[in-house]
Design a protein around this motif. Structure first.
Motif, PDB file in Angstrom:
ATOM      1  N   ILE A  69      22.341 -30.852  28.854  1.00  0.00           N
ATOM      2  CA  ILE A  69      22.321 -30.645  27.385  1.00  0.00           C
ATOM      3  C   ILE A  69      23.634 -30.271  26.780  1.00  0.00           C
ATOM      4  CG2 ILE A  69      21.127 -28.837  25.700  1.00  0.00           C
ATOM      5  CD1 ILE A  69      19.256 -30.776  26.500  1.00  0.00           C
ATOM      6  N   ARG A  70      24.604 -29.522  27.655  1.00  0.00           N
ATOM      7  CA  ARG A  70      25.829 -29.125  27.516  1.00  0.00           C
ATOM      8  C   ARG A  70      26.536 -30.402  27.126  1.00  0.00           C
ATOM      9  NH1 ARG A  70      25.853 -24.865  31.831  1.00  0.00           N
ATOM     10  NH2 ARG A  70      24.978 -23.197  30.939  1.00  0.00           N
ATOM     11  N   GLN A  71      26.501 -31.436  28.311  1.00  0.00           N
ATOM     12  CA  GLN A  71      27.345 -32.518  28.023  1.00  0.00           C
ATOM     13  C   GLN A  71      26.889 -33.476  26.814  1.00  0.00           C
ATOM     14  OE1 GLN A  71      26.418 -34.342  31.817  1.00  0.00           O
ATOM     15  NE2 GLN A  71      28.022 -32.996  32.999  1.00  0.00           N
ATOM     16  N   ILE A  72      25.619 -33.337  26.590  1.00  0.00           N
ATOM     17  CA  ILE A  72      25.278 -34.111  25.265  1.00  0.00           C
ATOM     18  C   ILE A  72      25.865 -33.703  24.139  1.00  0.00           C
ATOM     19  CG2 ILE A  72      23.275 -34.708  23.788  1.00  0.00           C
ATOM     20  CD1 ILE A  72      21.842 -35.126  26.501  1.00  0.00           C
ATOM     21  N   GLY A  73      25.811 -32.180  23.993  1.00  0.00           N
ATOM     22  CA  GLY A  73      26.441 -31.242  22.836  1.00  0.00           C
ATOM     23  C   GLY A  73      27.787 -31.496  22.683  1.00  0.00           C
ATOM     24  N   ILE A  74      28.409 -31.439  23.838  1.00  0.00           N
ATOM     25  CA  ILE A  74      29.981 -31.708  23.888  1.00  0.00           C
ATOM     26  C   ILE A  74      30.321 -32.841  23.344  1.00  0.00           C
ATOM     27  CG2 ILE A  74      32.009 -31.936  25.134  1.00  0.00           C
ATOM     28  CD1 ILE A  74      30.997 -29.562  26.882  1.00  0.00           C
ATOM     29  N   ALA A  75      29.635 -34.114  23.657  1.00  0.00           N
ATOM     30  CA  ALA A  75      29.942 -35.476  23.464  1.00  0.00           C
ATOM     31  C   ALA A  75      29.634 -35.471  21.966  1.00  0.00           C
ATOM     32  CB  ALA A  75      29.063 -36.209  24.106  1.00  0.00           C
ATOM     33  N   ALA A  76      28.595 -34.849  21.282  1.00  0.00           N
ATOM     34  CA  ALA A  76      28.074 -35.106  19.973  1.00  0.00           C
ATOM     35  C   ALA A  76      29.201 -34.320  18.990  1.00  0.00           C
ATOM     36  CB  ALA A  76      26.554 -34.445  19.703  1.00  0.00           C
ATOM     37  N   VAL A  77      29.948 -33.208  19.571  1.00  0.00           N
ATOM     38  CA  VAL A  77      30.909 -32.542  18.786  1.00  0.00           C
ATOM     39  C   VAL A  77      32.267 -33.259  18.862  1.00  0.00           C
ATOM     40  CG1 VAL A  77      32.381 -30.232  18.998  1.00  0.00           C
ATOM     41  CG2 VAL A  77      30.053 -30.168  19.141  1.00  0.00           C
ATOM     42  N   VAL A  78      32.475 -34.048  20.143  1.00  0.00           N
ATOM     43  CA  VAL A  78      33.601 -34.711  19.852  1.00  0.00           C
ATOM     44  C   VAL A  78      33.337 -35.900  18.788  1.00  0.00           C
ATOM     45  CG1 VAL A  78      35.102 -36.273  21.531  1.00  0.00           C
ATOM     46  CG2 VAL A  78      34.257 -33.942  22.262  1.00  0.00           C
ATOM     47  N   ALA A  79      32.511 -36.616  19.102  1.00  0.00           N
ATOM     48  CA  ALA A  79      32.037 -37.642  18.154  1.00  0.00           C
ATOM     49  C   ALA A  79      32.443 -37.202  16.805  1.00  0.00           C
ATOM     50  CB  ALA A  79      30.812 -38.431  18.522  1.00  0.00           C
ATOM     51  N   GLY A  80      31.732 -36.048  16.333  1.00  0.00           N
ATOM     52  CA  GLY A  80      31.738 -35.498  14.936  1.00  0.00           C
ATOM     53  C   GLY A  80      32.980 -35.195  14.430  1.00  0.00           C
ATOM     54  N   VAL A  81      33.959 -34.540  15.514  1.00  0.00           N
ATOM     55  CA  VAL A  81      35.358 -34.340  15.078  1.00  0.00           C
ATOM     56  C   VAL A  81      36.121 -35.659  15.034  1.00  0.00           C
ATOM     57  CG1 VAL A  81      37.403 -33.045  16.118  1.00  0.00           C
ATOM     58  CG2 VAL A  81      35.210 -31.868  16.308  1.00  0.00           C
ATOM     59  N   VAL A  82      36.137 -36.646  15.632  1.00  0.00           N
ATOM     60  CA  VAL A  82      36.704 -37.662  15.743  1.00  0.00           C
ATOM     61  C   VAL A  82      36.139 -38.456  14.237  1.00  0.00           C
ATOM     62  CG1 VAL A  82      37.063 -40.166  16.335  1.00  0.00           C
ATOM     63  CG2 VAL A  82      37.270 -38.354  18.094  1.00  0.00           C
ATOM     64  N   LEU A  83      35.215 -38.437  13.932  1.00  0.00           N
ATOM     65  CA  LEU A  83      34.652 -38.970  12.710  1.00  0.00           C
ATOM     66  C   LEU A  83      35.185 -38.295  11.487  1.00  0.00           C
ATOM     67  CD1 LEU A  83      30.890 -40.340  13.415  1.00  0.00           C
ATOM     68  CD2 LEU A  83      33.012 -41.725  12.923  1.00  0.00           C
ATOM     69  N   LEU A  84      35.528 -36.940  11.623  1.00  0.00           N
ATOM     70  CA  LEU A  84      35.983 -36.151  10.439  1.00  0.00           C
ATOM     71  C   LEU A  84      37.433 -36.414  10.397  1.00  0.00           C
ATOM     72  CD1 LEU A  84      33.899 -32.950  10.973  1.00  0.00           C
ATOM     73  CD2 LEU A  84      33.866 -34.206   9.026  1.00  0.00           C
ATOM     74  N   LEU A  85      38.154 -36.485  11.617  1.00  0.00           N
ATOM     75  CA  LEU A  85      39.364 -36.844  11.566  1.00  0.00           C
ATOM     76  C   LEU A  85      39.727 -37.991  11.034  1.00  0.00           C
ATOM     77  CD1 LEU A  85      40.738 -35.140  14.906  1.00  0.00           C
ATOM     78  CD2 LEU A  85      40.904 -34.478  12.758  1.00  0.00           C
ATOM     79  N   CYS A  86      39.013 -39.141  11.116  1.00  0.00           N
ATOM     80  CA  CYS A  86      39.217 -40.582  10.672  1.00  0.00           C
ATOM     81  C   CYS A  86      38.725 -40.219   8.968  1.00  0.00           C
ATOM     82  CB  CYS A  86      38.055 -41.421  11.224  1.00  0.00           C
ATOM     83  SG  CYS A  86      38.586 -42.141  12.913  1.00  0.00           S
ATOM     84  N   ALA A  87      37.954 -39.351   8.741  1.00  0.00           N
ATOM     85  CA  ALA A  87      37.831 -39.360   7.077  1.00  0.00           C
ATOM     86  C   ALA A  87      38.848 -38.621   6.410  1.00  0.00           C
ATOM     87  CB  ALA A  87      36.297 -38.844   7.141  1.00  0.00           C
ATOM     88  N   PHE A  88      39.394 -37.496   7.102  1.00  0.00           N
ATOM     89  CA  PHE A  88      40.220 -36.677   6.364  1.00  0.00           C
ATOM     90  C   PHE A  88      41.746 -36.988   6.662  1.00  0.00           C
ATOM     91  CE2 PHE A  88      36.734 -33.623   6.704  1.00  0.00           C
ATOM     92  CZ  PHE A  88      36.317 -33.723   5.362  1.00  0.00           C
ATOM     93  N   ILE A  89      42.118 -37.554   7.560  1.00  0.00           N
ATOM     94  CA  ILE A  89      43.554 -37.900   7.771  1.00  0.00           C
ATOM     95  C   ILE A  89      43.749 -39.332   7.132  1.00  0.00           C
ATOM     96  CG2 ILE A  89      45.468 -38.433   9.417  1.00  0.00           C
ATOM     97  CD1 ILE A  89      43.824 -36.729  11.501  1.00  0.00           C
TER      98      ILE A  89
END
Length: 195
Positions: A69-89
């Protein structure tokens, strides 16, 4: 390219973030279609499809503090941060500005206010390549350009190129300065001898 006027849009713009948006949209659409299909199957048959038997059994035995569960959560957070960075930078500029204030120095008319002149990165690369091909000893050349850097891949028939790289970078840099690029990108070159 140049454009006059205060109401016109800027010629030197940043690219849209269409690729990350398309990827996120396709993934969300696929997840929505899959969930809709699963829900319709559950409502129609009264049971979940056999396809979900394995994942359902695996999820049934998981606890909240399980490492999976922790690994799935970490992967989801990393994917979300990458998508946010792609949107804002913001992406890189698609063109380089040309300082055309020198052109109106001796003219009778005052220079036009709010005038923007740009040169696309592709045009800068073509200009650099054309200037490079005029240098003695250069057999063929390819150029790439960004807003900060122009790189030339040069092939020569000379067995020992000597100072050819320095001559190329100096000549191309001088040509870009004459064009009026502001700021002038850094010019680098890679020289290979043809066998």
């Amino acid at each position: 390219m140049s454009r006059d006027g205060q109401r016109s849009s800027r010629l030197r713009h940043r690219p849209s973030r269409a690729i990350p948006s398309i990827i996120a949209g396709i993934l969300l659409l696929a997840a929505g279609v899959a969930l809709a299909w699963l829900a319709i199957t559950r409502l129609a048959n009264g049971t979940w499809p056999p396809l979900l038997q394995g994942p359902r059994d695996w999820l049934a035995v998981l606890a909240w503090n399980d490492p999976a569960i922790r690994q799935i959560g970490i992967a989801a957070v990393v994917a979300g941060v990458v998508l946010l960075l792609c949107a804002f930078i913001p992406g890189g500029f698609n063109a380089l500005t040309i300082d055309d204030s020198r052109s109106g120095a001796g003219a009778e008319e005052p220079p036009v206010q709010e005038r923007e002149t740009v040169m696309t990165r592709r045009a800068v690369a073509r200009l650099a390549k054309a200037r490079c091909l005029q240098i003695d000893g250069v057999g063929s050349a390819a150029a790439t350009a960004t807003t900060r850097r122009v790189h030339l891949n040069v092939t020569t028939s000379l067995h020992e190129p000597g100072d050819l790289r320095a001559r190329i970078t100096d000549a191309v840099r001088a040509r870009l300065e004459e064009t009026g690029l502001s700021p002038v990108p850094q010019v680098t070159a890679t020289v290979r001898s043809r066998d």
